[in-house]
Design an enzyme around this catalytic site. Structure first.
Site, PDB file in Angstrom:
ATOM      1  N   LYS A 163     -66.137  31.621   9.134  1.00 49.19           N
ATOM      2  CA  LYS A 163     -65.636  32.010  10.455  1.00 49.19           C
ATOM      3  C   LYS A 163     -64.147  32.275  10.374  1.00 49.19           C
ATOM      4  O   LYS A 163     -63.379  31.442   9.888  1.00 49.19           O
ATOM      5  CB  LYS A 163     -65.933  30.874  11.423  1.00 49.19           C
ATOM      6  CG  LYS A 163     -65.310  31.009  12.790  1.00 49.19           C
ATOM      7  CD  LYS A 163     -66.151  30.244  13.799  1.00 49.19           C
ATOM      8  CE  LYS A 163     -65.411  29.102  14.435  1.00 49.19           C
ATOM      9  NZ  LYS A 163     -66.252  28.427  15.440  1.00 49.19           N
ATOM     10  N   LYS A 165     -60.814  32.929  12.403  1.00 51.77           N
ATOM     11  CA  LYS A 165     -60.164  32.882  13.707  1.00 51.77           C
ATOM     12  C   LYS A 165     -59.290  34.129  13.840  1.00 51.77           C
ATOM     13  O   LYS A 165     -58.577  34.493  12.890  1.00 51.77           O
ATOM     14  CB  LYS A 165     -59.310  31.622  13.833  1.00 51.77           C
ATOM     15  CG  LYS A 165     -60.116  30.316  13.801  1.00 51.77           C
ATOM     16  CD  LYS A 165     -60.729  29.993  15.155  1.00 51.77           C
ATOM     17  CE  LYS A 165     -61.382  28.609  15.138  1.00 51.77           C
ATOM     18  NZ  LYS A 165     -61.978  28.275  16.452  1.00 51.77           N
ATOM     19  N   ASP A 190     -63.990  34.374  15.487  1.00 53.17           N
ATOM     20  CA  ASP A 190     -63.868  33.540  16.689  1.00 53.17           C
ATOM     21  C   ASP A 190     -62.502  33.787  17.303  1.00 53.17           C
ATOM     22  O   ASP A 190     -61.479  33.594  16.651  1.00 53.17           O
ATOM     23  CB  ASP A 190     -64.024  32.056  16.331  1.00 53.17           C
ATOM     24  CG  ASP A 190     -64.012  31.147  17.569  1.00 53.17           C
ATOM     25  OD1 ASP A 190     -63.934  31.672  18.704  1.00 53.17           O
ATOM     26  OD2 ASP A 190     -64.086  29.917  17.392  1.00 53.17           O
ATOM     27  N   GLU A 215     -67.342  35.273  18.432  1.00 54.05           N
ATOM     28  CA  GLU A 215     -67.441  34.108  19.301  1.00 54.05           C
ATOM     29  C   GLU A 215     -66.380  34.129  20.391  1.00 54.05           C
ATOM     30  O   GLU A 215     -65.194  34.259  20.107  1.00 54.05           O
ATOM     31  CB  GLU A 215     -67.291  32.853  18.425  1.00 54.05           C
ATOM     32  CG  GLU A 215     -67.507  31.555  19.171  1.00 54.05           C
ATOM     33  CD  GLU A 215     -67.463  30.348  18.226  1.00 54.05           C
ATOM     34  OE1 GLU A 215     -67.577  30.535  16.999  1.00 54.05           O
ATOM     35  OE2 GLU A 215     -67.304  29.227  18.726  1.00 54.05           O
ATOM     36  N   ASP A 240     -69.224  29.992  23.364  1.00 54.28           N
ATOM     37  CA  ASP A 240     -68.847  28.610  23.055  1.00 54.28           C
ATOM     38  C   ASP A 240     -68.332  27.992  24.365  1.00 54.28           C
ATOM     39  O   ASP A 240     -69.095  27.383  25.133  1.00 54.28           O
ATOM     40  CB  ASP A 240     -67.779  28.641  21.944  1.00 54.28           C
ATOM     41  CG  ASP A 240     -67.132  27.305  21.628  1.00 54.28           C
ATOM     42  OD1 ASP A 240     -67.380  26.318  22.332  1.00 54.28           O
ATOM     43  OD2 ASP A 240     -66.328  27.231  20.677  1.00 54.28           O
ATOM     44  N   LYS A 264     -71.796  22.593  21.195  1.00 53.76           N
ATOM     45  CA  LYS A 264     -71.003  21.411  20.842  1.00 53.76           C
ATOM     46  C   LYS A 264     -71.399  20.342  21.858  1.00 53.76           C
ATOM     47  O   LYS A 264     -71.162  20.517  23.062  1.00 53.76           O
ATOM     48  CB  LYS A 264     -69.512  21.714  20.963  1.00 53.76           C
ATOM     49  CG  LYS A 264     -69.013  22.756  19.976  1.00 53.76           C
ATOM     50  CD  LYS A 264     -67.554  23.114  20.247  1.00 53.76           C
ATOM     51  CE  LYS A 264     -67.055  24.124  19.226  1.00 53.76           C
ATOM     52  NZ  LYS A 264     -65.722  24.657  19.588  1.00 53.76           N
TER      53      LYS A 264
HETATM   54 MG   LIG Z   1     -65.251  28.561  19.199  1.00 50.91          MG
END
Ligand SMILES: [Mg+2]
Length: 372
Positions: A163, A165, A190, A215, A240, A264
């Site tokens: 992933k 960022k 993300d 994301e 998310d 999460k």
């Molecule tokens: Mg996230």
């Protein structure tokens, strides 16, 4: 299940390196840990995943401390629950928000029930896997080359999902560089809410790189604009921050706001809501995976247990302890095999790891005992 005492602690675990996302930098992880006790001497641990400032959600370490001591623990301590799934409804009644501290207590109750019944937490939750494919989350780097190096190292280590960022100005060139260097790697991006719909053309350029998903590019509590964006992208949008309950997952599907959910458990109020979202997504063909919040090994134990459920079909952000911490607070530490998998500890009841109480004592900066 009857919890009679909760010891609430704040510890400080230094990160091996600062972790930068679009909204800020985390260098030294303040962590809230809970030790829960029942009347017969069973005990277990849970973790509140809030950060020290509201950069991810409204919850913080300090608001969570207050919420647990003032409103959450009093509803749970001394109350008998036939099943831990009954805890979340008790915490929801006339009590808005504070989902992360609610989750910390609720998940602790599930772990306490697992301990008491002598079953692994993963099995109590309905988990079916004995190992989980693992992804890594790479913070924003100073240059595309630096990101390429990190991503190549992650693939070499065996990670099954990388992933990246991103933020405006550090997006297309960065992702392109990684894709060119690693043509077959399972990549995703993300954005942690760093874009607006007006920047959809930038996000559309990411379609060229065969990402598994992008994301939460837009606002942290938005669904409608993500639905507009998803219509313009071939890359699946994964939500998310916006998915804070089963109702929001329903809305996501109804609106077409995303095609994948990052669950999460701390964000949605605990295991009860996580299971409901998992089941709803499974019934609607929406894959889920388990994201990370820079947890210690305690929070990791809870996430690994949840990620063993059948619809967690995308790799979870369950990096081994050594990625973040010089030394974790559990024994054994969490590790990943050469195929990028974390093993679900099924040979022991409860969390499946031993919590290093002496180390936690040494790291504790404040502590309060609630209940008997
Ligand atoms: Mg996230």
């Amino acid at each position: 299940m009857l919890c009679i005492r909760i010891t609430l602690r704040e510890i400080r675990l230094p990160l091996k390196e600062p972790f930068r996302i679009s909204s800020g930098v985390v260098a030294d992880r303040r962590i809230l840990l809970l030790e829960l006790h029942d009347a017969d001497g069973a005990r277990t641990w849970s973790e509140c995943v809030a950060f020290d400032t509201p950069i991810y959600s409204p919850d913080t370490i300090d608001t969570s401390w207050l919420a647990i001591a003032e409103w959450i623990a009093p509803r749970v301590l001394g109350a008998t629950f036939a099943h831990p799934r009954d805890v979340f409804p008790t915490l929801e009644r006339d009590f808005r928000g504070h989902l992360m501290p609610k989750a910390a207590v609720e998940m602790g109750c599930w772990a306490l029930a697992a301990e008491k019944e002598g079953v692994p937490l993963a099995r109590l939750l309905g988990g079916t896997r004995d190992c989980i494919e693992t992804g890594i989350s790479l913070g924003i780097q100073a240059s595309p080359d630096a990101l390429v190096q990190r991503a190549a190292a992650a693939v070499a280590e065996g990670y099954r999902k990388v992933k990246l960022k991103i933020e405006p100005g550090r997006d297309v060139a960065y992702v392109r560089a990684v894709r060119e260097a690693l043509p077959d790697a399972p990549l995703m991006a993300d954005a942690n809410n760093a874009y607006t719909l007006a920047q959809a053309d930038v996000l559309q350029q990411l379609d060229a790189f065969g990402l598994m998903m992008i994301e939460q590019p837009l606002a942290w509590d938005d669904l409608l604009q993500h639905a507009s964006l998803q219509k313009r992208l071939t890359t699946p949008v994964c939500l998310d921050e916006s998915i804070t309950s089963l109702d929001r997952a329903r809305d996501m599907v109804a609106l077409g706001a995303g095609r994948i959910v990052n669950i999460k458990p701390g964000r949605v109020g605990g295991f009860g809501p996580s299971l409901a979202i998992h089941d709803f997504c499974a019934a609607h063909g929406v894959p889920v995976w388990c994201g990370g919040m820079l947890e210690s090994g305690v929070g990791r134990a809870h996430n690994v247990a949840l990620a063993s459920l059948p619809n967690f079909t995308k790799p979870g952000d369950l990096s081994p302890s050594a990625r973040y911490w010089a030394r974790d607070v559990v024994d054994p530490e969490w590790t990943m095999d050469a195929e990028g998998r974390v093993r679900v500890p099924l040979e022991r009841a409860g969390l499946g790891v031993t919590v290093d109480v002496d180390r936690i004592e040494d790291l504790t900066v404040r502590c309060v005992t609630l209940g008997a």
